[in-house]
Write a protein that holds these residues in place. Structure first.
Motif, PDB file in Angstrom:
ATOM      1  N   SER A  36      -8.354   4.225  -4.482  1.00  0.00           N
ATOM      2  CA  SER A  36      -9.101   5.371  -4.996  1.00  0.00           C
ATOM      3  C   SER A  36      -8.413   6.699  -4.681  1.00  0.00           C
ATOM      4  O   SER A  36      -8.760   7.720  -5.262  1.00  0.00           O
ATOM      5  CB  SER A  36     -10.512   5.382  -4.417  1.00  0.00           C
ATOM      6  OG  SER A  36     -10.458   5.596  -3.017  1.00  0.00           O
ATOM      7  N   LYS A  37      -7.454   6.685  -3.762  1.00  0.00           N
ATOM      8  CA  LYS A  37      -6.722   7.896  -3.414  1.00  0.00           C
ATOM      9  C   LYS A  37      -5.425   7.508  -2.720  1.00  0.00           C
ATOM     10  O   LYS A  37      -5.249   6.370  -2.291  1.00  0.00           O
ATOM     11  CB  LYS A  37      -7.560   8.822  -2.530  1.00  0.00           C
ATOM     12  CG  LYS A  37      -8.065   8.190  -1.267  1.00  0.00           C
ATOM     13  CD  LYS A  37      -9.089   9.078  -0.588  1.00  0.00           C
ATOM     14  CE  LYS A  37      -9.844   8.269   0.443  1.00  0.00           C
ATOM     15  NZ  LYS A  37     -11.072   8.841   0.844  1.00  0.00           N
ATOM     16  N   PHE A  38      -4.522   8.479  -2.628  1.00  0.00           N
ATOM     17  CA  PHE A  38      -3.297   8.275  -1.860  1.00  0.00           C
ATOM     18  C   PHE A  38      -2.905   9.586  -1.192  1.00  0.00           C
ATOM     19  O   PHE A  38      -3.377  10.657  -1.566  1.00  0.00           O
ATOM     20  CB  PHE A  38      -2.156   7.689  -2.709  1.00  0.00           C
ATOM     21  CG  PHE A  38      -1.788   8.462  -3.936  1.00  0.00           C
ATOM     22  CD1 PHE A  38      -0.855   9.486  -3.880  1.00  0.00           C
ATOM     23  CD2 PHE A  38      -2.336   8.151  -5.166  1.00  0.00           C
ATOM     24  CE1 PHE A  38      -0.487  10.187  -5.009  1.00  0.00           C
ATOM     25  CE2 PHE A  38      -1.980   8.848  -6.309  1.00  0.00           C
ATOM     26  CZ  PHE A  38      -1.052   9.861  -6.235  1.00  0.00           C
ATOM     27  N   TYR A  39      -2.057   9.474  -0.159  1.00  0.00           N
ATOM     28  CA  TYR A  39      -1.661  10.611   0.670  1.00  0.00           C
ATOM     29  C   TYR A  39      -0.149  10.670   0.783  1.00  0.00           C
ATOM     30  O   TYR A  39       0.501   9.633   0.930  1.00  0.00           O
ATOM     31  CB  TYR A  39      -2.209  10.459   2.097  1.00  0.00           C
ATOM     32  CG  TYR A  39      -3.705  10.472   2.202  1.00  0.00           C
ATOM     33  CD1 TYR A  39      -4.369  11.652   2.517  1.00  0.00           C
ATOM     34  CD2 TYR A  39      -4.450   9.319   2.013  1.00  0.00           C
ATOM     35  CE1 TYR A  39      -5.753  11.679   2.643  1.00  0.00           C
ATOM     36  CE2 TYR A  39      -5.828   9.335   2.125  1.00  0.00           C
ATOM     37  CZ  TYR A  39      -6.477  10.513   2.436  1.00  0.00           C
ATOM     38  OH  TYR A  39      -7.832  10.539   2.548  1.00  0.00           O
ATOM     39  N   LYS A  86      -6.638  12.570  -5.650  1.00  0.00           N
ATOM     40  CA  LYS A  86      -7.773  11.869  -6.248  1.00  0.00           C
ATOM     41  C   LYS A  86      -7.599  11.849  -7.749  1.00  0.00           C
ATOM     42  O   LYS A  86      -7.112  12.814  -8.352  1.00  0.00           O
ATOM     43  CB  LYS A  86      -9.083  12.573  -5.891  1.00  0.00           C
ATOM     44  CG  LYS A  86      -9.366  12.540  -4.394  1.00  0.00           C
ATOM     45  CD  LYS A  86     -10.636  13.265  -4.064  1.00  0.00           C
ATOM     46  CE  LYS A  86     -10.885  13.256  -2.559  1.00  0.00           C
ATOM     47  NZ  LYS A  86     -12.050  14.057  -2.198  1.00  0.00           N
ATOM     48  N   SER A 100       0.824  -1.212   0.000  1.00  0.00           N
ATOM     49  CA  SER A 100       0.000   0.000   0.000  1.00  0.00           C
ATOM     50  C   SER A 100       0.862   1.268   0.000  1.00  0.00           C
ATOM     51  O   SER A 100       0.411   2.330   0.398  1.00  0.00           O
ATOM     52  CB  SER A 100      -0.924  -0.001   1.221  1.00  0.00           C
ATOM     53  OG  SER A 100      -0.151   0.017   2.401  1.00  0.00           O
ATOM     54  N   SER A 122       3.215  10.918   2.632  1.00  0.00           N
ATOM     55  CA  SER A 122       3.639  10.465   3.950  1.00  0.00           C
ATOM     56  C   SER A 122       4.791  11.359   4.411  1.00  0.00           C
ATOM     57  O   SER A 122       5.896  11.290   3.874  1.00  0.00           O
ATOM     58  CB  SER A 122       4.087   9.003   3.867  1.00  0.00           C
ATOM     59  OG  SER A 122       4.521   8.555   5.113  1.00  0.00           O
ATOM     60  N   ILE A 152      -1.295   4.492  -0.037  1.00  0.00           N
ATOM     61  CA  ILE A 152      -2.414   4.248  -0.937  1.00  0.00           C
ATOM     62  C   ILE A 152      -3.579   3.686  -0.135  1.00  0.00           C
ATOM     63  O   ILE A 152      -3.398   2.783   0.687  1.00  0.00           O
ATOM     64  CB  ILE A 152      -2.015   3.245  -2.043  1.00  0.00           C
ATOM     65  CG1 ILE A 152      -0.763   3.727  -2.776  1.00  0.00           C
ATOM     66  CG2 ILE A 152      -3.171   3.027  -3.014  1.00  0.00           C
ATOM     67  CD1 ILE A 152      -0.126   2.667  -3.658  1.00  0.00           C
ATOM     68  N   SER A 153      -4.778   4.195  -0.401  1.00  0.00           N
ATOM     69  CA  SER A 153      -5.958   3.663   0.278  1.00  0.00           C
ATOM     70  C   SER A 153      -6.199   2.216  -0.162  1.00  0.00           C
ATOM     71  O   SER A 153      -5.743   1.793  -1.227  1.00  0.00           O
ATOM     72  CB  SER A 153      -7.194   4.519  -0.027  1.00  0.00           C
ATOM     73  OG  SER A 153      -7.531   4.436  -1.397  1.00  0.00           O
ATOM     74  N   ASP A 154      -6.913   1.456   0.666  1.00  0.00           N
ATOM     75  CA  ASP A 154      -7.139   0.035   0.398  1.00  0.00           C
ATOM     76  C   ASP A 154      -7.801  -0.215  -0.955  1.00  0.00           C
ATOM     77  O   ASP A 154      -7.514  -1.207  -1.611  1.00  0.00           O
ATOM     78  CB  ASP A 154      -8.002  -0.595   1.501  1.00  0.00           C
ATOM     79  CG  ASP A 154      -7.242  -0.714   2.808  1.00  0.00           C
ATOM     80  OD1 ASP A 154      -5.989  -0.681   2.784  1.00  0.00           O
ATOM     81  OD2 ASP A 154      -7.893  -0.833   3.858  1.00  0.00           O
ATOM     82  N   ASP A 155      -8.674   0.681  -1.374  1.00  0.00           N
ATOM     83  CA  ASP A 155      -9.377   0.483  -2.650  1.00  0.00           C
ATOM     84  C   ASP A 155      -8.690   1.192  -3.828  1.00  0.00           C
ATOM     85  O   ASP A 155      -9.237   1.254  -4.926  1.00  0.00           O
ATOM     86  CB  ASP A 155     -10.836   0.929  -2.540  1.00  0.00           C
ATOM     87  CG  ASP A 155     -10.975   2.408  -2.232  1.00  0.00           C
ATOM     88  OD1 ASP A 155      -9.949   3.113  -2.069  1.00  0.00           O
ATOM     89  OD2 ASP A 155     -12.133   2.871  -2.158  1.00  0.00           O
ATOM     90  N   PRO A 204      -5.860  14.346   0.195  1.00  0.00           N
ATOM     91  CA  PRO A 204      -5.841  13.159  -0.664  1.00  0.00           C
ATOM     92  C   PRO A 204      -5.604  13.525  -2.129  1.00  0.00           C
ATOM     93  O   PRO A 204      -6.116  14.533  -2.622  1.00  0.00           O
ATOM     94  CB  PRO A 204      -7.240  12.579  -0.483  1.00  0.00           C
ATOM     95  CG  PRO A 204      -8.090  13.737  -0.099  1.00  0.00           C
ATOM     96  CD  PRO A 204      -7.194  14.649   0.691  1.00  0.00           C
TER      97      PRO A 204
END
Length: 152
Positions: free
Chosen positions: A130-133, A149, A86, A135, A125-128, A147
Motif C-alpha cells: 500500500s506504500k513504499f519508502y 502513497k 519487498s 531507503s 515496500i510495505s507488506d501489503d 511514505p
C-alpha cells in the motif's frame, strides 16, 4: 476412494487458495504514487509514475501548504524499475534538476538536464504493497522518509 477424495481436496485447495495478484505484486505498484514533505513555507511533492512496461517517471514539484495544485518543478527523472521481494529498485537514466539556489521552483522546460546521469535508488515496500519508502544509502545525509502513497 479415500485417496481420490484426498487428492481432489488438495487440488481444490491449491486452485482456490492462490490469489491471482500474489505472484505479481509489481502489478499492484503500477500507477501514480506521491510523497509529500511539508515545511513552513511550501510542500515539496515527489510523484512517481510506475508503468507496466518496467519504466518509471518521477517529478519533484512545489505546492502551497495543503494544496493539490503544483506551482512549479524542482526535478524530473526517468528510468526503469524492478521488484525483488519487498524492495523496489529504480535505475534512473535521465535527470533534470533546478540548479538555481535562489528560486524554489521553475517551469519544467527550465530544469537543467544532467548529461551522463545514472543512479540506482532503493525503496522499501510495505507488506501489503500500500506504500513504499525511500531507503537512504549508508553515509548519506537524508531527511526522514515520507511514505509514497498511491493516488491513481
Amino acid at each position: 476412494m479415500k485417496v481420490s477424495l484426498f487428492y481432489l481436496c488438495i487440488v481444490s485447495f491449491l486452485l482456490f487458495s492462490c490469489d491471482k495478484e500474489e505472484g505479481k505484486p509489481d502489478q499492484s505498484l503500477v500507477g501514480t504514487w506521491e510523497a509529500v514533505y511539508k515545511n513552513s513555507e511550501y510542500d515539496r511533492v515527489e510523484t512517481i509514475q510506475i508503468n507496466a512496461d518496467g519504466t518509471i517517471i518521477g517529478t519533484g514539484t512545489v505546492r502551497e501548504n495543503g494544496s493539490s495544485v503544483d506551482l512549479g518543478y524542482t526535478s524530473e527523472v526517468e528510468g526503469t524499475y524492478k521488484i525483488e521481494g519487498s524492495k523496489l529498485s529504480v535505475t534512473l537514466k535521465k535527470a533534470a534538476y533546478l540548479n538555481d539556489p535562489d528560486i524554489t521552483y521553475t517551469t519544467k522546460d527550465k530544469l537543467n538536464l544532467v548529461q551522463g546521469f545514472e543512479r540506482v535508488d532503493e525503496y522499501l515496500i510495505s507488506d501489503d504493497f500500500s506504500k513504499f519508502y525511500f531507503s537512504c544509502p549508508p553515509n548519506a545525509n537524508c531527511i526522514p522518509p515520507q511514505p509514497y502513497k498511491k493516488i491513481k
